[in-house]
Design an enzyme around this catalytic site. Sequence first.
Site, PDB file in Angstrom:
ATOM      1  CB  SER A 150      -0.876   0.013   1.254  1.00  0.00           C
ATOM      2  OG  SER A 150      -1.485   1.279   1.449  1.00  0.00           O
ATOM      3  CE1 TYR A 198      -4.563  -2.230   4.559  1.00  0.00           C
ATOM      4  CE2 TYR A 198      -3.590  -0.131   3.914  1.00  0.00           C
ATOM      5  CZ  TYR A 198      -4.094  -1.377   3.574  1.00  0.00           C
ATOM      6  OH  TYR A 198      -4.118  -1.772   2.254  1.00  0.00           O
TER       7      TYR A 198
END
Length: 283
Positions: A140, A153
């Site tokens: 990501s 995350y």
Amino acid sequence: MKTASARRGGPRAADGLRVLVTGASGTFGRAICARLTELGAHVVGLDLAPRPDDPVEVLACDITDDTGTASAVAAAIDRLGGLDLLVNNAGIGGPAPAELPPGDEVRRQLDINLLGAWRVTAASVAALVASRGRIVMVSSRMAAMQLPLAAAYGASKRALVAYADALRLELGTHVGVTCVYPSAVRSPIHDSTAEAGLSLEGMSSYEPLAGVVDTVLRAALGRRVRRDLATTRRGAVEFFLARHLPALTDRIVARTLAARARSGAFEGAELAAGVVRRHRGTP
């Protein structure tokens, strides 16, 4: 005889490639599986909750389970007759402010996003070494540029990249390892964050799913193994700035957060109460 594509240095053929994709029933996974299958690859997926309309065979697997993961990977490799490509795509998101103690949500994201990929990879190493295969980690942008209120995350994805770096050093003589960095794609992964009142809609520009799939294919089929691949030009710029000018990206993100906090974007969101108080100058 070499094909015209090979002579031009084009992508490798996917025809006959033996592929394992995790998170295969999710938004990214279904699209990746479908495209690889269209190109002639033999694909088997793993997912916690396979769907009847999945485009490939998907084996039920909880990648937080050590024994179950090893068994499912072995079954997938047996069905494929070997393994040429592993796409570690499975991942979850959710609200997790850094100022609060880590709870079940934090542990869940770390277990799936980092340790789940680790379990699947470890169970696949022998087959990938034998085939001189490749591993693609779907990471990501937040592995390089953290956004607020989603610390778990970002931490899990940054740790995933560190794990990929170690793999590259250990397996690089036989297996290529590439990290792919999507920015933001509309999918159910954002639902729990939005439900907690922590939507970061104003802090991210959404990109098309097709671009993520194309980048995964570049990583999998490119003649040269790439270390890192952003999924858009904007993402590549953000990745560069986060790596080389981190203080600048911190200021940009901090200013955006402050504006949203003062505008009432997090009104009523208990997990953002501390951020709101500080930006409004209240005790």
